[in-house]
Motif scaffolding. Structure first.
Motif, PDB file in Angstrom:
ATOM      1  N   ASP A  23       0.822  -1.227   0.000  1.00 52.94           N
ATOM      2  CA  ASP A  23       0.000   0.000   0.000  1.00 52.94           C
ATOM      3  C   ASP A  23       0.850   1.268   0.000  1.00 52.94           C
ATOM      4  O   ASP A  23       0.333   2.357  -0.226  1.00 52.94           O
ATOM      5  CB  ASP A  23      -0.976   0.007   1.190  1.00 52.94           C
ATOM      6  N   THR A  39      -0.001   3.922  -2.745  1.00 49.88           N
ATOM      7  CA  THR A  39       0.036   3.237  -4.036  1.00 49.88           C
ATOM      8  C   THR A  39      -1.257   3.393  -4.816  1.00 49.88           C
ATOM      9  O   THR A  39      -1.246   3.528  -6.034  1.00 49.88           O
ATOM     10  CB  THR A  39       0.291   1.726  -3.801  1.00 49.88           C
ATOM     11  N   HIS A  40      -2.399   3.375  -4.123  1.00 45.65           N
ATOM     12  CA  HIS A  40      -3.677   3.297  -4.854  1.00 45.65           C
ATOM     13  C   HIS A  40      -4.013   4.580  -5.598  1.00 45.65           C
ATOM     14  O   HIS A  40      -4.670   4.551  -6.632  1.00 45.65           O
ATOM     15  CB  HIS A  40      -4.813   2.895  -3.923  1.00 45.65           C
ATOM     16  N   ASN A  41      -3.568   5.753  -5.085  1.00 48.27           N
ATOM     17  CA  ASN A  41      -3.925   6.991  -5.785  1.00 48.27           C
ATOM     18  C   ASN A  41      -2.733   7.902  -6.082  1.00 48.27           C
ATOM     19  O   ASN A  41      -2.891   8.966  -6.670  1.00 48.27           O
ATOM     20  CB  ASN A  41      -4.976   7.769  -4.969  1.00 48.27           C
ATOM     21  N   SER A 297       4.444  -4.557  -6.950  1.00 52.67           N
ATOM     22  CA  SER A 297       3.790  -4.652  -5.650  1.00 52.67           C
ATOM     23  C   SER A 297       3.728  -6.114  -5.205  1.00 52.67           C
ATOM     24  O   SER A 297       3.428  -6.996  -6.009  1.00 52.67           O
ATOM     25  CB  SER A 297       2.376  -4.084  -5.753  1.00 52.67           C
ATOM     26  N   ARG A 299       1.514  -7.501  -3.735  1.00 56.49           N
ATOM     27  CA  ARG A 299       0.150  -8.020  -3.971  1.00 56.49           C
ATOM     28  C   ARG A 299      -0.056  -8.421  -5.425  1.00 56.49           C
ATOM     29  O   ARG A 299      -1.060  -9.039  -5.774  1.00 56.49           O
ATOM     30  CB  ARG A 299      -0.882  -6.955  -3.593  1.00 56.49           C
ATOM     31  N   ASP A 301      -0.766  -6.445  -7.893  1.00 56.00           N
ATOM     32  CA  ASP A 301      -1.824  -5.700  -8.588  1.00 56.00           C
ATOM     33  C   ASP A 301      -1.315  -4.485  -9.344  1.00 56.00           C
ATOM     34  O   ASP A 301      -2.040  -3.863 -10.110  1.00 56.00           O
ATOM     35  CB  ASP A 301      -2.906  -5.259  -7.577  1.00 56.00           C
ATOM     36  N   CYS A 302      -0.039  -4.120  -9.157  1.00 58.21           N
ATOM     37  CA  CYS A 302       0.489  -2.959  -9.876  1.00 58.21           C
ATOM     38  C   CYS A 302       2.012  -3.020  -9.878  1.00 58.21           C
ATOM     39  O   CYS A 302       2.607  -3.808  -9.145  1.00 58.21           O
ATOM     40  CB  CYS A 302       0.029  -1.651  -9.229  1.00 58.21           C
ATOM     41  N   HIS A 316      -1.426   0.406 -12.493  1.00 56.19           N
ATOM     42  CA  HIS A 316      -2.278  -0.648 -11.923  1.00 56.19           C
ATOM     43  C   HIS A 316      -2.706  -1.552 -13.072  1.00 56.19           C
ATOM     44  O   HIS A 316      -3.196  -1.071 -14.100  1.00 56.19           O
ATOM     45  CB  HIS A 316      -3.501  -0.037 -11.224  1.00 56.19           C
TER      46      HIS A 316
END
Length: 334
Positions: A23, A39-41, A297, A299, A301-302, A316
């Motif tokens: 994250d 990370t998400h935005n 990442s 995870r 995802d990106c 992403h």
């Protein structure tokens, strides 16, 4: 895959790192600053100010509690991820080129530059995690000078007390972290300087990139080359995608000769290769100059890439990336 463009550095990127949850993204560059981003935005969470030289390398522990950084100001620093405060500073005679945490967060390893009569050295420090972390030992737990070609990248192997190192000559070696003895080596792993070394999630194999225009996957125990990915451009970074059989490679001609070539010829794309079949499966454009560092990442995802242009681009993955069947109709159990 529309990238999120992170503009927080004034000079070229040297390393980017995700925390284990994926994250947060940490980035460091030649402008002396370390940034941390969501990370998400792509929103900037904060900066770690204090170095007064290029920050060459960073690493974050498995709890996202401590950050360690090595710089051209000849210091290794330990930071609190949460507060941005510098908790401890180790000083050396030459620049710190690479830092890494051990698997259990108990130790950090750092590689210092060979300069001005000083030999290149590898030091391992024990980290005291009690209290706020500011009470650290000044003396390294072990210290040694690798003989021969100087070490440029390193990391802890899967077994405790073993270090994997990549050298200027293209050699890859395993050292005993306590005695400094060379346990194993592969002199011909690459034909030119090793530019990056990243481990698989379980540390059983690792990928290296090199200026010899190849990236290779090696077995951690035997140092045997398992896979080779040959490109037509010098590589600066290579990363392993978790959950999918891909590796990501980035590079391009060095900054000095870039002005003489067009963007297209400079080969500044992130390349996706199939890890098993050794085939290139795709490219992502975007940077205006060589890609210096790539991270995926944990995870899966990106991924993010940092370039000579001073930008970090976070991509992403699209739905199609997860739907693709890289093995044909074969279903692989995780």
């Amino acid at each position: 895959m529309r990238p999120i463009l992170l503009q927080g550095h004034e000079r070229s990127l040297t390393q980017i790192k995700f925390n284990p949850e994926g994250d947060l993204l940490f980035s460091c560059s030649k402008d002396h600053v370390i940034n941390v981003w969501f990370t998400h935005n792509g929103e900037r969470l904060g900066t770690y100010d204090g170095h007064n030289g290029t920050v060459w390398s960073i690493d974050v522990d498995s709890q996202s509690r401590f950050l360690v950084s090595g710089s051209a100001d000849n210091t290794l620093r330990l930071w609190s991820v949460q507060t941005g405060k510098c908790l401890y500073k180790w000083e050396f005679p030459t620049a710190v080129k690479r830092v890494a945490f051990s698997d259990d967060d108990e130790q950090i390893v750092c590689v210092t530059e060979q300069r001005m009569g000083y030999q290149g050295a590898i030091r391992v420090f024990n980290i005291n995690r009690d209290g706020d972390g500011s009470n650290q030992s000044k003396e390294p737990a072990s210290f040694f000078n690798p003989i021969g070609s100087k070490a440029v990248v390193c990391a802890f192997a899967q077994s405790p007390n073993l270090l994997i190192t990549g050298h200027e000559s293209g050699k890859i070696a395993i050292f005993d972290a306590k005695t400094g003895e060379e346990v194993q080596n592969n002199e011909r792993a690459h034909m030119d300087v090793v530019t990056d070394l990243q481990l698989s999630p379980d540390r059983s194999y690792f990928i290296t990139s090199s200026k010899d225009k190849t990236a290779r996957i090696h077995d951690t125990r035997t140092l045997m080359v398992i896979k080779t990915y040959s490109t037509e451009t010098p590589l600066n970074s290579a990363a392993i995608a978790p959950l999918k059989p891909y590796v990501l490679l980035g590079g391009g001609q060095d900054a000095m000769s870039v002005t003489t070539t067009s963007l297209r010829q400079g080969k500044f794309e992130t390349r996706f290769w199939h890890k098993i079949f050794e085939e290139e499966v795709g490219r992502v454009k975007g940077h205006f100059g060589p890609i210096n560092t790539i991270a995926v990442s944990p995870r899966g995802d990106c991924y993010a890439s940092g370039g000579e242009d001073g930008f970090v681009r976070v991509h992403h993955f699209d739905e199609s990336y997860f739907r693709a069947k890289p093995y044909g109709d074969l279903e692989i159990e995780d």
